[in-house]
Design a protein around this motif. Sequence first.
Motif, PDB file in Angstrom:
ATOM      1  N   PHE A 157     -72.952  11.980   1.501  1.00  0.00           N
ATOM      2  CA  PHE A 157     -71.868  12.967   1.443  1.00  0.00           C
ATOM      3  C   PHE A 157     -71.787  13.735   2.761  1.00  0.00           C
ATOM      4  N   SER A 158     -72.949  14.196   3.211  1.00  0.00           N
ATOM      5  CA  SER A 158     -72.954  15.069   4.369  1.00  0.00           C
ATOM      6  C   SER A 158     -72.547  14.330   5.649  1.00  0.00           C
ATOM      7  N   LEU A 159     -72.979  13.065   5.755  1.00  0.00           N
ATOM      8  CA  LEU A 159     -72.621  12.315   6.973  1.00  0.00           C
ATOM      9  C   LEU A 159     -71.263  11.621   6.842  1.00  0.00           C
ATOM     10  N   SER A 160     -70.574  11.845   5.744  1.00  0.00           N
ATOM     11  CA  SER A 160     -69.258  11.215   5.496  1.00  0.00           C
ATOM     12  C   SER A 160     -69.364   9.691   5.445  1.00  0.00           C
ATOM     13  N   ILE A 195     -63.813  12.762  -4.464  1.00  0.00           N
ATOM     14  CA  ILE A 195     -64.414  13.816  -3.635  1.00  0.00           C
ATOM     15  C   ILE A 195     -63.368  14.845  -3.216  1.00  0.00           C
ATOM     16  N   SER A 229     -62.971  18.101   7.466  1.00  0.00           N
ATOM     17  CA  SER A 229     -63.566  17.079   6.597  1.00  0.00           C
ATOM     18  C   SER A 229     -62.520  16.520   5.639  1.00  0.00           C
ATOM     19  N   ALA A 288     -68.053  15.129   9.347  1.00  0.00           N
ATOM     20  CA  ALA A 288     -69.382  15.244   8.735  1.00  0.00           C
ATOM     21  C   ALA A 288     -69.703  16.703   8.391  1.00  0.00           C
ATOM     22  N   THR A 299     -64.736   6.334   5.810  1.00  0.00           N
ATOM     23  CA  THR A 299     -64.217   7.333   6.757  1.00  0.00           C
ATOM     24  C   THR A 299     -64.537   6.925   8.191  1.00  0.00           C
ATOM     25  N   GLY A 331     -69.111  20.157   7.145  1.00  0.00           N
ATOM     26  CA  GLY A 331     -68.111  20.797   6.287  1.00  0.00           C
ATOM     27  C   GLY A 331     -68.805  21.540   5.166  1.00  0.00           C
ATOM     28  N   LEU A 332     -68.135  21.590   4.029  1.00  0.00           N
ATOM     29  CA  LEU A 332     -68.712  22.288   2.888  1.00  0.00           C
ATOM     30  C   LEU A 332     -70.049  21.671   2.500  1.00  0.00           C
ATOM     31  N   GLY A 333     -70.198  20.369   2.781  1.00  0.00           N
ATOM     32  CA  GLY A 333     -71.447  19.674   2.456  1.00  0.00           C
ATOM     33  C   GLY A 333     -72.632  20.359   3.104  1.00  0.00           C
ATOM     34  N   ASN A 334     -72.489  20.787   4.339  1.00  0.00           N
ATOM     35  CA  ASN A 334     -73.607  21.404   5.050  1.00  0.00           C
ATOM     36  C   ASN A 334     -73.829  22.844   4.636  1.00  0.00           C
ATOM     37  N   MET A 371     -67.636   5.562   2.214  1.00  0.00           N
ATOM     38  CA  MET A 371     -66.285   5.346   1.692  1.00  0.00           C
ATOM     39  C   MET A 371     -65.293   4.956   2.773  1.00  0.00           C
ATOM     40  N   SER A 431     -60.291  13.912   6.944  1.00  0.00           N
ATOM     41  CA  SER A 431     -60.901  12.582   7.103  1.00  0.00           C
ATOM     42  C   SER A 431     -60.971  11.859   5.763  1.00  0.00           C
ATOM     43  N   ILE A 432     -61.089  12.617   4.686  1.00  0.00           N
ATOM     44  CA  ILE A 432     -61.140  11.980   3.362  1.00  0.00           C
ATOM     45  C   ILE A 432     -59.747  11.452   3.003  1.00  0.00           C
ATOM     46  N   TYR A 488     -63.380  18.829  -3.662  1.00  0.00           N
ATOM     47  CA  TYR A 488     -63.552  19.458  -2.344  1.00  0.00           C
ATOM     48  C   TYR A 488     -62.438  20.480  -2.086  1.00  0.00           C
TER      49      TYR A 488
HETATM   50  N1  PFF Z   1     -69.124  15.274   5.097  1.00  0.00           N
HETATM   51  C1  PFF Z   1     -68.267  16.246   4.490  1.00  0.00           C
HETATM   52  C2  PFF Z   1     -69.064  17.520   4.267  1.00  0.00           C
HETATM   53  O1  PFF Z   1     -70.285  17.509   4.483  1.00  0.00           O
HETATM   54  O2  PFF Z   1     -68.480  18.506   3.880  1.00  0.00           O
HETATM   55  C3  PFF Z   1     -67.621  15.755   3.208  1.00  0.00           C
HETATM   56  C4  PFF Z   1     -67.150  14.330   3.276  1.00  0.00           C
HETATM   57  C5  PFF Z   1     -66.193  13.958   4.218  1.00  0.00           C
HETATM   58  C6  PFF Z   1     -67.682  13.389   2.435  1.00  0.00           C
HETATM   59  C7  PFF Z   1     -65.810  12.632   4.322  1.00  0.00           C
HETATM   60  C8  PFF Z   1     -67.318  12.060   2.516  1.00  0.00           C
HETATM   61  C9  PFF Z   1     -66.387  11.694   3.475  1.00  0.00           C
HETATM   62  F1  PFF Z   1     -66.053  10.452   3.588  1.00  0.00           F
END
Ligand code: PFF
Length: 450
Positions: free
Chosen positions: A227-230, A102, A321, A24, A235, A26-29, A233, A324-325, A106
């Motif tokens: 996106f942020s919580l993954s 993604i 992250s 969760a 994961t 990662g770059l998203g945060n 999709m 996990s993708i 990413y």
């Molecule tokens: N959650 C990750 C981030 O915030 O950087 C990106 C991410 C990982 C998105 C896994 C979706 C996912 F399934």
Amino acid sequence: MTSVSQRDSFTGKYGFIAAAAGSAIGLGNIWKFPYITGVYGGSAFIIVYLICILLIGLPVMLSEITVGRRAQKGGFGAYKNLAPGTPWFFSGYMGIAAAFLILSFYGVVAGWTMEYVVKALTGAFSGKTPDEIGAMFGGFIGQTAKPIFWQIGFMSLTCFIVIAGIKNGIERYSKILMPVLLVILFFLCARSVTLDGAAKGFEFLFKPDFSKLSSEAVLAALGHAFFSLSLGMGTLVTYGSYVKKNESLGPLAVHITTADTIIALLAGIAIFPAVFAFGIEPAAGPGLVFVTLPNVFQQMPFGSFFCVLFFFLLAIAALTSSISILEVVVTHLVEDFRVSRKTATIVTTLVITLFGIPCSLSFGVMSEFKFLGANFFDNVDHIASNFLLPLGGLCISLFVGWKMARKDVEDELSNGGTLGTGYLTIFLFLAKIVAPIAITAVFLHGLNII
Ligand code: PFF
């Protein structure tokens, strides 16, 4: 169905939390949350984002982990296992498409963080003005070869760790490095909020002005919650399938969601006061972190050292992250096509990296190549984050809320009656009614239909 003992699994609660939080956080945060908060006008966007996390993100997360552990399969196989002969598994295809899209962009941004480690190591920022640091970023991402070189480097690392498997790869790296990132973020916040002119940044972050909130911003907030919580999709379906049966899933989901949200808010607090203090444009876009933070580090004792450490840890956060993708696609190929883990991982990495090249070039030679007013990179992000992920989330919450029998959900959450599940009714209410209605409403609103 494969039994738990035959599958690889996380060694314990902390291992799972660290790996899921690693996915969760990662770059998203740290890169995306601040930059889209800037683009969509600040605090009102943050409030909508937090509502999405609570009412939609949390129940969808718990749904994913529950389905994964129940089925003992990844995102795609889980639907086939729990609802054989039904079309639910199509949602698994959407997840795989989202993972492809993604990871392709990413990997590009993660590559930028690696270049920034080198830049910081060689003292490239010292003595530079905010404008010069901004121009340095634009110059770098506008090049052809260098960003692609780093993208390939980052994707190779991701590939290497995924081949190593769950315990030896993903878990071991996540456990050590995530807490260090948190500590350095605290230092950054402390420095940023004490800069001259920082107060305006606080106002931008915490004084809501709902008149600035467009329907597009609401859709972006929803997409970013996923996106942020993954989520959306598969994961966490995949990771959930590796959690031992005696772990209580409700509290796990709450811990991961809380950790992810706190890190995003800390990143906002580290960045916006500095944005205003240095006169940087809050809506500067994808470069916001890369331009703002080197300036903050310049104002800190031992700034160059912290700058190196920060971009290094950001690259690691991106790595926990990205693995996990990639794992979503690899688990699917291994489980459903009986391809070896190594072959599946290498082939998938190659294809995704190739698809990521036009994303990288979107800031240089392909910058004029636009579709619906946006470049290739932004379109890939928009389709995956704002459409595919929320749609995947809608499917999983409907699946748990309406398709699975209540007694099966209860059985899974309580481990056959041995764990407390006082939250079950509220969880099912959110999964059945609130999350599906909210996701649908945001979609229709985002498309200007309501
Ligand atoms: N959650 C990750 C981030 O915030 O950087 C990106 C991410 C990982 C998105 C896994 C979706 C996912 F399934």
